[in-house]
Write a protein that holds these residues in place. Structure first.
Motif, PDB file in Angstrom:
ATOM      1  N   LEU A   1     -18.894 -12.701  29.351  1.00 33.02           N
ATOM      2  CA  LEU A   1     -17.425 -13.564  28.988  1.00 33.02           C
ATOM      3  C   LEU A   1     -16.336 -12.725  28.188  1.00 33.02           C
ATOM      4  N   CYS A   2     -15.471 -12.149  28.486  1.00 32.24           N
ATOM      5  CA  CYS A   2     -14.397 -11.035  27.653  1.00 32.24           C
ATOM      6  C   CYS A   2     -13.915 -11.343  28.030  1.00 32.24           C
ATOM      7  N   VAL A   3     -12.932 -12.262  28.521  1.00 31.53           N
ATOM      8  CA  VAL A   3     -11.464 -12.851  28.323  1.00 31.53           C
ATOM      9  C   VAL A   3     -11.261 -12.661  26.870  1.00 31.53           C
ATOM     10  N   LYS A   4      -9.729 -13.718  26.843  1.00 32.36           N
ATOM     11  CA  LYS A   4      -9.844 -13.374  25.926  1.00 32.36           C
ATOM     12  C   LYS A   4      -9.487 -15.198  25.933  1.00 32.36           C
ATOM     13  N   SER A   5      -9.440 -15.569  24.455  1.00 32.81           N
ATOM     14  CA  SER A   5      -9.648 -17.150  24.938  1.00 32.81           C
ATOM     15  C   SER A   5      -8.712 -18.148  24.908  1.00 32.81           C
ATOM     16  N   HIS A   6      -7.473 -17.832  24.997  1.00 28.22           N
ATOM     17  CA  HIS A   6      -6.841 -18.721  25.566  1.00 28.22           C
ATOM     18  C   HIS A   6      -6.846 -18.775  26.952  1.00 28.22           C
ATOM     19  N   ASP A   7      -7.416 -17.613  27.515  1.00 27.16           N
ATOM     20  CA  ASP A   7      -7.982 -17.827  29.197  1.00 27.16           C
ATOM     21  C   ASP A   7      -9.588 -18.505  29.418  1.00 27.16           C
ATOM     22  N   THR A   8     -10.059 -18.691  28.285  1.00 23.67           N
ATOM     23  CA  THR A   8     -11.891 -19.529  28.868  1.00 23.67           C
ATOM     24  C   THR A   8     -12.288 -20.300  29.050  1.00 23.67           C
ATOM     25  N   ALA A   9     -11.478 -21.597  29.128  1.00 28.98           N
ATOM     26  CA  ALA A   9     -11.244 -22.907  29.844  1.00 28.98           C
ATOM     27  C   ALA A   9     -11.190 -22.633  31.292  1.00 28.98           C
ATOM     28  N   GLU A  10     -10.068 -21.990  31.529  1.00 28.89           N
ATOM     29  CA  GLU A  10      -9.881 -21.608  32.762  1.00 28.89           C
ATOM     30  C   GLU A  10     -11.061 -21.078  33.588  1.00 28.89           C
TER      31      GLU A  10
ATOM     32  N   VAL B   1     -19.672  -9.268  34.413  1.00 30.95           N
ATOM     33  CA  VAL B   1     -18.570  -9.213  33.400  1.00 30.95           C
ATOM     34  C   VAL B   1     -17.781  -9.807  33.781  1.00 30.95           C
ATOM     35  N   LEU B   2     -17.456 -11.241  33.161  1.00 36.08           N
ATOM     36  CA  LEU B   2     -15.980 -11.395  33.792  1.00 36.08           C
ATOM     37  C   LEU B   2     -14.680 -11.655  32.233  1.00 36.08           C
ATOM     38  N   GLY B   3     -13.909 -10.825  32.568  1.00 32.63           N
ATOM     39  CA  GLY B   3     -12.928 -10.446  31.822  1.00 32.63           C
ATOM     40  C   GLY B   3     -13.149  -8.891  31.691  1.00 32.63           C
ATOM     41  N   ALA B   4     -12.595  -7.979  32.839  1.00 28.94           N
ATOM     42  CA  ALA B   4     -12.701  -6.661  32.149  1.00 28.94           C
ATOM     43  C   ALA B   4     -11.842  -5.972  31.749  1.00 28.94           C
ATOM     44  N   GLY B   5     -11.338  -5.928  30.587  1.00 33.55           N
ATOM     45  CA  GLY B   5     -10.194  -5.331  30.139  1.00 33.55           C
ATOM     46  C   GLY B   5     -10.578  -4.275  29.412  1.00 33.55           C
ATOM     47  N   ALA B   6     -10.660  -4.447  28.266  1.00 33.88           N
ATOM     48  CA  ALA B   6     -11.224  -2.800  27.491  1.00 33.88           C
ATOM     49  C   ALA B   6     -12.751  -3.423  27.055  1.00 33.88           C
ATOM     50  N   VAL B   7     -12.649  -3.701  26.087  1.00 32.67           N
ATOM     51  CA  VAL B   7     -14.542  -4.616  25.744  1.00 32.67           C
ATOM     52  C   VAL B   7     -15.415  -4.498  26.597  1.00 32.67           C
TER      53      VAL B   7
ATOM     54  N   SER C   1     -25.408 -23.884  36.364  1.00 33.84           N
ATOM     55  CA  SER C   1     -25.030 -24.236  34.798  1.00 33.84           C
ATOM     56  C   SER C   1     -26.773 -23.733  33.976  1.00 33.84           C
ATOM     57  N   ALA C   2     -27.303 -22.804  34.478  1.00 33.66           N
ATOM     58  CA  ALA C   2     -28.591 -22.940  33.438  1.00 33.66           C
ATOM     59  C   ALA C   2     -28.696 -20.786  33.541  1.00 33.66           C
ATOM     60  N   VAL C   3     -27.673 -20.408  33.949  1.00 31.27           N
ATOM     61  CA  VAL C   3     -27.230 -19.040  33.610  1.00 31.27           C
ATOM     62  C   VAL C   3     -27.037 -18.559  32.140  1.00 31.27           C
ATOM     63  N   PRO C   4     -27.381 -18.069  31.736  1.00 30.46           N
ATOM     64  CA  PRO C   4     -26.838 -17.472  30.411  1.00 30.46           C
ATOM     65  C   PRO C   4     -25.643 -16.860  30.709  1.00 30.46           C
ATOM     66  N   ILE C   5     -25.100 -17.862  29.548  1.00 31.80           N
ATOM     67  CA  ILE C   5     -23.968 -17.339  29.638  1.00 31.80           C
ATOM     68  C   ILE C   5     -23.113 -16.058  28.129  1.00 31.80           C
ATOM     69  N   VAL C   6     -23.021 -14.856  27.485  1.00 34.08           N
ATOM     70  CA  VAL C   6     -22.467 -14.507  26.653  1.00 34.08           C
ATOM     71  C   VAL C   6     -21.336 -14.227  26.316  1.00 34.08           C
ATOM     72  N   CYS C   7     -21.184 -14.834  25.216  1.00 36.64           N
ATOM     73  CA  CYS C   7     -19.851 -14.938  24.705  1.00 36.64           C
ATOM     74  C   CYS C   7     -18.888 -13.574  23.863  1.00 36.64           C
ATOM     75  N   ALA C   8     -18.983 -12.595  24.698  1.00 36.31           N
ATOM     76  CA  ALA C   8     -19.000 -11.100  23.936  1.00 36.31           C
ATOM     77  C   ALA C   8     -16.797 -11.652  23.403  1.00 36.31           C
TER      78      ALA C   8
END
Length: 323
Positions: free
Chosen positions: A79-88, A5-11, A99-106
Motif C-alpha cells: 500500500l503506497c497511497v497517501k494516508s488521506h486516500d488509505t481508507a477508500e 502495488v496499490l498507489g503507484a505514485g513516486a515511491v 482478508s488474509a492477504v498481507p498488507i504492507v503499508c509503505a
C-alpha cells in the motif's frame, strides 16, 4: 514473489519497477493518466545512474486486476497511497482480495496500519526513506544511488515473523536497504517527527526545510509524544540514502510539495502534522505550530495554490497570534 502495488505514485512506481527488474511478478494500480502512459510507453525510471524503461502491468482500478491474476496467488499488497486516500483504497481492495492477504503499508504517517487492520488480518508497517519524484505521467525519479532508499519492515503493531524477513530479503535484493524491526511502530513515529517538515517545504519551499518553523514543529511533536507515553525511534538511514541529482537536476521537493505541484486536490498533512495535533488534544498538550501548518496546507490545497507560495515569516506570525 507476486506483489500488487496499490498507489503507484513516486515511491510505489519506483518500488514496483525495481521489484520487477529483480525478477518478481508485479502489478501496479495508479492514477489513470499515469497508467495510460505506462501502458503505451512503459514506466520510465530515471536515477543518478541513468534511465530504465520497465514494461510492467498497470491498471487504474483494483477491479481491473481480476482477469490478470488470481488473488490466491498474490503474496502481498504493498500500500503506497497517501494516508488521506488509505481508507477508500482499503475498502476497494477488500471487495476483491481475501482478508488474509498481507498488507504492507509503505507509507508515511502512523494511521494506515490501524485502518488496514480493520479489514485485513496480516498487516505490516514499513519505514519509508526513499527520495523519489513523480511529476509527469509515466515518469518517476529515484534520487538515491546506489541504494534506492530504505524500507525497514515489521509486523504491526510489533514483532518479527518469517514473512517480514522474507520481504526484507526481497527488498534488499531489489536494491533497497531493509531491516526487520520488531518495534516498527516506534520507528514510524520517529519518521512521523521528521515528516512534519513536509508541510513547511510544501508551503514555503525547500529552502525552509530545516529552518525555525520546521524545528519548532518537531520540538512540539517530541513534547506531545513524551506526554502521551509514545516511544519514537529514529533509524540511522542517512548512511544508506545518498541523494544525488538526476539528469543534472536536484529533487524539487518531497511528497507534499509534489501533491501541490501536481494539483492532486489533496495533501497528507492531516495525517502528519494533524496526527501530532490529534495526540496533543487527547493529552491536553497545545500544538499551535503543527495546527497552523495543518490549517495552512489545507487552505492552500483548497485554493489551488502553488507550492512555496506562503511566507515562513507569515506562518510564524500566525502561530504567535494563534497562541
Amino acid at each position: 514473489m507476486r506483489f500488487v502495488v496499490l498507489g503507484a505514485g513516486a515511491v510505489g512506481s519506483v518500488l514496483g519497477a525495481r521489484l520487477s527488474q529483480a525478477g518478481h511478478d508485479v502489478h501496479l494500480v495508479g492514477r489513470p493518466d499515469h497508467v495510460e502512459a505506462i501502458r503505451e510507453h512503459g514506466l520510465r525510471v530515471e536515477s543518478p545512474d541513468g534511465a530504465d524503461v520497465v514494461r510492467i502491468p498497470a491498471v487504474s482500478e483494483v477491479a481491473e486486476l481480476e482477469p490478470l491474476l488470481d488473488w490466491a496467488d498474490v503474496d502481498a499488497v504493498v500500500l503506497c497511497v497517501k494516508s488521506h486516500d488509505t481508507a477508500e483504497a482499503l475498502r476497494g481492495l477488500a471487495r476483491h482480495a481475501d482478508s488474509a492477504v498481507p498488507i504492507v503499508c509503505a507509507q508515511n504517517g502512523v494511521a494506515n496500519e490501524d485502518m488496514a487492520l480493520r479489514l485485513f488480518a496480516n498487516v505490516y508497517g514499513v519505514l519509508v526513506a526513499c527520495p523519489t519524484a513523480y511529476l509527469e505521467p509515466g515518469v518517476v525519479r529515484a534520487y538515491s544511488s546506489p541504494v534506492a532508499g530504505v524500507l525497514d519492515i515489521g509486523r504491526y503493531p510489533h514483532g518479527r515473523d518469517a514473512f517480514s524477513a522474507q520481504v526484507s530479503r526481497v527488498l534488499s535484493g531489489a536494491g533497497y536497504g531493509s531491516e526487520v524491526r520488531a518495534d516498527i511502530t516506534a520507528y514510524k513515529y520517529g519518521k512521523l517527527v521528521t515528516n512534519l517538515g513536509n508541510a513547511v517545504e510544501a508551503l514555503c519551499g525547500p529552502s525552509a526545510r530545516g529552518g525555525n518553523l520546521d524545528r519548532l514543529a518537531m520540538d512540539e511533536a517530541r513534547t506531545v509524544l513524551f506526554s502521551a507515553g509514545i516511544h519514537a525511534a529514529f533509524a540511522p538511514t542517512s548512511a544508506l540514502v545518498q541523494v544525488r541529482p538526476v539528469g543534472g537536476e536536484r529533487r524539487p521537493g518531497g511528497s507534499s510539495w509534489q501533491s501541490l505541484y501536481r494539483q492532486t486536490g489533496g495533501i497528507e498533512t492531516d495525517y502528519l502534522n494533524g496526527e501530532i495535533v490529534r495526540i496533543g488534544r487527547l493529552h491536553g498538550v497545545p500544538t499551535p505550530v503543527n495546527a497552523e501548518l495543518q490549517r495552512s496546507a489545507n487552505r492552500l490545497v483548497a485554493v489551488g495554490g502553488a507550492p512555496g507560495s506562503v511566507s515562513e515569516l507569515d506562518l510564524l506570525r500566525a502561530v504567535v497570534d494563534g497562541r
